[in-house]
Design an enzyme around this catalytic site. Structure first.
Site, PDB file in Angstrom:
ATOM      1  N   GLU A  62      -9.524   5.565   8.268  1.00 34.76           N
ATOM      2  CA  GLU A  62      -9.709   5.185   9.666  1.00 34.76           C
ATOM      3  C   GLU A  62      -8.398   4.936  10.376  1.00 34.76           C
ATOM      4  OE1 GLU A  62      -8.854   1.966  10.833  1.00 34.76           O
ATOM      5  OE2 GLU A  62      -8.076   1.519   8.824  1.00 34.76           O
ATOM      6  N   SER A  63      -7.338   4.677   9.607  1.00 34.27           N
ATOM      7  CA  SER A  63      -6.037   4.361  10.196  1.00 34.27           C
ATOM      8  C   SER A  63      -5.266   5.630  10.542  1.00 34.27           C
ATOM      9  CB  SER A  63      -5.229   3.472   9.254  1.00 34.27           C
ATOM     10  OG  SER A  63      -5.116   4.065   7.972  1.00 34.27           O
ATOM     11  N   ASP A  68       6.587   8.672  10.313  1.00 36.47           N
ATOM     12  CA  ASP A  68       6.917   9.561   9.195  1.00 36.47           C
ATOM     13  C   ASP A  68       6.044  10.803   9.148  1.00 36.47           C
ATOM     14  OD1 ASP A  68       4.628   8.146   8.434  1.00 36.47           O
ATOM     15  OD2 ASP A  68       5.138   8.228   6.314  1.00 36.47           O
ATOM     16  N   LYS A  88       9.555   4.473  -0.062  1.00 36.71           N
ATOM     17  CA  LYS A  88       8.337   4.974  -0.676  1.00 36.71           C
ATOM     18  C   LYS A  88       8.691   5.935  -1.794  1.00 36.71           C
ATOM     19  CE  LYS A  88       3.892   7.066   0.512  1.00 36.71           C
ATOM     20  NZ  LYS A  88       3.076   7.638   1.598  1.00 36.71           N
ATOM     21  N   THR A 134       0.815  -1.214   0.000  1.00 37.75           N
ATOM     22  CA  THR A 134       0.000   0.000   0.000  1.00 37.75           C
ATOM     23  C   THR A 134       0.847   1.262   0.000  1.00 37.75           C
ATOM     24  OG1 THR A 134      -1.696  -1.193   1.240  1.00 37.75           O
ATOM     25  CG2 THR A 134      -1.851   1.196   1.214  1.00 37.75           C
ATOM     26  N   THR A 145      -8.374   1.457   0.192  1.00 37.54           N
ATOM     27  CA  THR A 145      -7.356   1.970   1.104  1.00 37.54           C
ATOM     28  C   THR A 145      -6.093   2.319   0.321  1.00 37.54           C
ATOM     29  OG1 THR A 145      -8.203   0.712   2.976  1.00 37.54           O
ATOM     30  CG2 THR A 145      -5.902   1.378   3.074  1.00 37.54           C
ATOM     31  N   ASP A 195       2.692  11.300   8.993  1.00 36.57           N
ATOM     32  CA  ASP A 195       1.469  11.437   8.204  1.00 36.57           C
ATOM     33  C   ASP A 195       0.203  11.024   8.955  1.00 36.57           C
ATOM     34  OD1 ASP A 195       1.841   8.691   8.165  1.00 36.57           O
ATOM     35  OD2 ASP A 195       1.826   8.491   5.981  1.00 36.57           O
ATOM     36  N   ARG A 196       0.341  10.412  10.114  1.00 33.76           N
ATOM     37  CA  ARG A 196      -0.838  10.008  10.886  1.00 33.76           C
ATOM     38  C   ARG A 196      -1.043  10.954  12.074  1.00 33.76           C
ATOM     39  NH1 ARG A 196      -1.612   3.489  10.940  1.00 33.76           N
ATOM     40  NH2 ARG A 196      -1.099   3.121   8.753  1.00 33.76           N
ATOM     41  N   ARG A 219      -7.875  -7.562   9.241  1.00 32.99           N
ATOM     42  CA  ARG A 219      -8.541  -6.486   9.951  1.00 32.99           C
ATOM     43  C   ARG A 219     -10.039  -6.584   9.748  1.00 32.99           C
ATOM     44  NH1 ARG A 219      -4.128  -1.551   9.153  1.00 32.99           N
ATOM     45  NH2 ARG A 219      -2.988  -2.089  11.053  1.00 32.99           N
ATOM     46  N   ASP A 242       3.011   9.929  13.952  1.00 30.59           N
ATOM     47  CA  ASP A 242       3.689   8.636  13.839  1.00 30.59           C
ATOM     48  C   ASP A 242       5.097   8.768  13.284  1.00 30.59           C
ATOM     49  OD1 ASP A 242       2.939   9.319  11.237  1.00 30.59           O
ATOM     50  OD2 ASP A 242       2.780   7.224  10.623  1.00 30.59           O
ATOM     51  N   SER A 260       6.771   4.130   8.083  1.00 30.44           N
ATOM     52  CA  SER A 260       5.643   4.807   8.711  1.00 30.44           C
ATOM     53  C   SER A 260       5.569   4.503  10.197  1.00 30.44           C
ATOM     54  CB  SER A 260       4.338   4.435   7.999  1.00 30.44           C
ATOM     55  OG  SER A 260       3.259   5.205   8.479  1.00 30.44           O
ATOM     56  N   HIS A 261       4.491   3.856  10.628  1.00 29.76           N
ATOM     57  CA  HIS A 261       4.247   3.593  12.039  1.00 29.76           C
ATOM     58  C   HIS A 261       4.886   2.300  12.521  1.00 29.76           C
ATOM     59  CE1 HIS A 261       1.271   1.669   9.542  1.00 29.76           C
ATOM     60  NE2 HIS A 261       1.036   0.810  10.499  1.00 29.76           N
ATOM     61  N   LYS A 279      -1.427  12.080   3.493  1.00 28.77           N
ATOM     62  CA  LYS A 279      -2.026  12.443   4.772  1.00 28.77           C
ATOM     63  C   LYS A 279      -1.021  13.259   5.576  1.00 28.77           C
ATOM     64  CE  LYS A 279      -1.399   7.586   6.250  1.00 28.77           C
ATOM     65  NZ  LYS A 279      -1.389   6.876   4.953  1.00 28.77           N
TER      66      LYS A 279
END
Length: 541
Positions: free
Chosen positions: A366-367, A280, A127, A18, A346, A282-283, A496, A278, A114-115, A378
């Site tokens: 939602e994440s 990187d 990425k 993703t 997603t 973005d969250r 999930r 998080d 990321s996270h 994001k």
């Protein structure tokens, strides 16, 4: 500058997910040319002007220093002449998206998982972002993977490491490598999108606590919240990026940002807003006194209160978008506003096309991901500034804002159950077998099943089509659940289960409301057939 050609061989597992290619750190360390193969594959597939800028940076995790220096060398070896690397190698994902757009760059590399955890035994990711600032589209990542499966060599410049501590230029023949400020331009962007005077005035009598989780947003949080908005530096937690994130999991959730969350839930919490981002950047997680704001609700509240945010005051507010698993709370707001609402798979790349076509101004997942039309990723700090703008305008607490919202629109009670540690084969088999289930008697709260099946999406901007993006079961507008595999892990599979129940009574406990639906969903999936336990490893609600 000498250019060397290095013979190599393909790795079968370099298919990006993703958000790019993510693997265990040891995969990059122990497997010869693993990094180099993928970077070369990216640079051979992208069709760009090699004299236009490319951006390179990362979230500071372990191995980033090696990855960044090697990528500079490979870019030089492939004839790129304008390479811009962020100071100390530090660059958040949203800031990278902005820099690409601001500098009119053709692409950018962000080294982040990321996270996911960092360190020698953690994860590393690569990425690729393209000229609109967003993640590489599926068509391009498919080409990159195909190239990686036939790669025979890579080319690399024979140069020493670049000193990334200070902003300066380096010349290599016709090529230039510039070490640039990765924070300043992003700060200027935020100043143009928000009324900093309004927020600063609010913060004179209301406190913000922000947890950077020893990840990338520390320098950005200091520059924006402390230097520009007057927040006490002691209220910015874990602001120094560390290669292993201090051994913590840099994921902004009630479980992983435990210190901040416990402060919010304490009776004498001194903060009006608590937030975290998080690895990187973005969250985002938004918390008020004794109230965790579900990310789906956060998206809906920002949409409903968009007039409080300077960014949305200058252009018509035309539409919103959410990913399939994200609750339908924003759909209700969009209907009330008379604007379009899109449901996508997603992955932020799907939002990017809608943003580029000016079909939406706001989007979210939602994440813990939310953003607007200013970039194509994001944006964690941006979401916090949205909430500060709303609170400053309404002059209410987070709890009061949420209760007012639910009183007007009703509440979409929501939870996500994660089942980690499945084999990839088991995860894929679960989704394949769902189409064979007996659905004749499928009901919830005396409501018959009104729709079910694998989610497919046709992009309205270019008519591209993608299928099997999650399995959805609807019970009218009152409830639904979604089953899908996560695309962000590095080992095995994570199943999930997303649960959503709508109710006009908004004072109930989310876990209690969704529990009966969870029982129905788990019985329908029959998880015990495929996995050693039916107990989720994590619950977010």
């Amino acid at each position: 500058m000498n250019i060397n050609t290095v013979v190599t061989a393909p790795y079968a597992d370099q298919c990006p997910g993703t958000s790019g290619l993510r693997k265990k750190t040891q995969t990059f360390i122990t497997q010869a040319n693993y990094l180099e193969n993928y970077i070369q594959s990216c640079l051979c597939v992208v069709d760009v002007d090699k004299h236009q800028p490319i951006i390179i940076g990362g979230d500071g995790r372990y191995y980033n220093d090696i990855a960044i220096q090697q990528t500079i060398r490979i870019a030089l070896g492939n004839g790129f002449t304008d390479i811009r690397v962020c100071q100390r190698g530090l660059l958040s994902t949203p800031a990278c998206s902005h820099l690409i757009r601001h500098c009119q760059a053709t692409l950018g590399f962000v080294f982040s998982a990321s996270h996911n955890p960092g360190g020698e035994n953690g994860d590393v990711g690569i990425k690729l972002n393209v000229a609109n600032g967003g993640p590489a589209p599926v068509s391009l990542t498919d080409e990159i993977y195909a190239y990686s499966q036939q790669i025979s060599h890579y080319v690399i410049a024979d140069t020493a490491d670049i000193d990334l501590m200070d902003c300066q230029y380096y010349r290599f023949g016709e090529a230039r490598v510039a070490v640039i400020d990765g924070v300043g331009d992003y700060v200027k962007l935020m100043q143009s999108l928000f009324d900093f005077a309004l927020i600063r005035d609010y913060l004179t009598s209301n406190r913000l606590q922000f947890d950077a989780m020893h990840a990338i947003t520390g320098p950005y949080a200091k520059a924006i919240f402390v230097d520009c908005l007057g927040v006490d530096a002691n209220d910015i937690l874990n602001a120094t990026p560390l290669p292993d994130f201090a051994g913590q999991h840099p994921d902004p959730s009630p479980t992983t940002a435990k210190t901040l969350y416990n402060t919010a839930m304490s009776p004498d919490c001194p903060f009006s807003l608590l937030a975290a981002s998080d690895g990187d950047g973005d969250r985002n997680m938004i918390v008020g006194h004794k109230l965790f704001v579900n990310p789906s609700d956060s998206l809906a509240v920002i949409a409903a209160n968009h007039t409080a945010i300077k960014q949305f005051q200058s252009l018509p507010f035309v539409g919103v978008a959410r990913s399939l698993p994200t609750s339908r709370a924003v759909d209700v707001v969009a209907n009330a506003l008379g604007i379009d609402c899109y449901e996508t798979p997603t992955g932020w790349k799907f939002f990017g096309n809608l943003l580029d076509a000016n079909r939406i101004n706001l989007c979210g997942e939602e994440s813990f991901g939310t953003s607007g039309h200013h970039i194509r990723e994001k944006d964690g700090i941006w979401a916090v500034l949205c909430w500060l703008s709303i609170l400053a305008t309404q002059k209410q607490s987070v709890s009061a804002v949420m209760q007012s919202h639910w009183a007007r629109f009703g509440r979409h009670y929501y939870a996500r159950y994660d089942f980690e540690g499945l084999s990839v084969q088991a995860g894929e088999q679960i989704l394949a077998d769902l189409t064979q289930k007996d659905t004749k008697s499928l009901q919830f709260n005396q409501q018959d099943c009104t729709e079910l099946g694998h989610f497919s999406y046709t992009d309205p901007t270019n008519q591209s089509h993608i299928s099997h993006q999650g399995y959805q079961v609807k019970f009218g507008e009152s409830a639904r659940f979604v089953v899908r595999l996560s695309g962000t892990g590095t080992v095995g599979a994570t199943l999930r289960l997303y649960l959503e129940v709508f109710d006009s009574d908004f004072m109930q406990q989310p876990d209690v409301v969704v529990a009966p639906l969870a029982q129905h969903a788990l019985a329908f999936i029959d998880l015990a057939r495929y996995h050693h336990t039916t107990q989720p490893t994590a619950i977010v609600c």
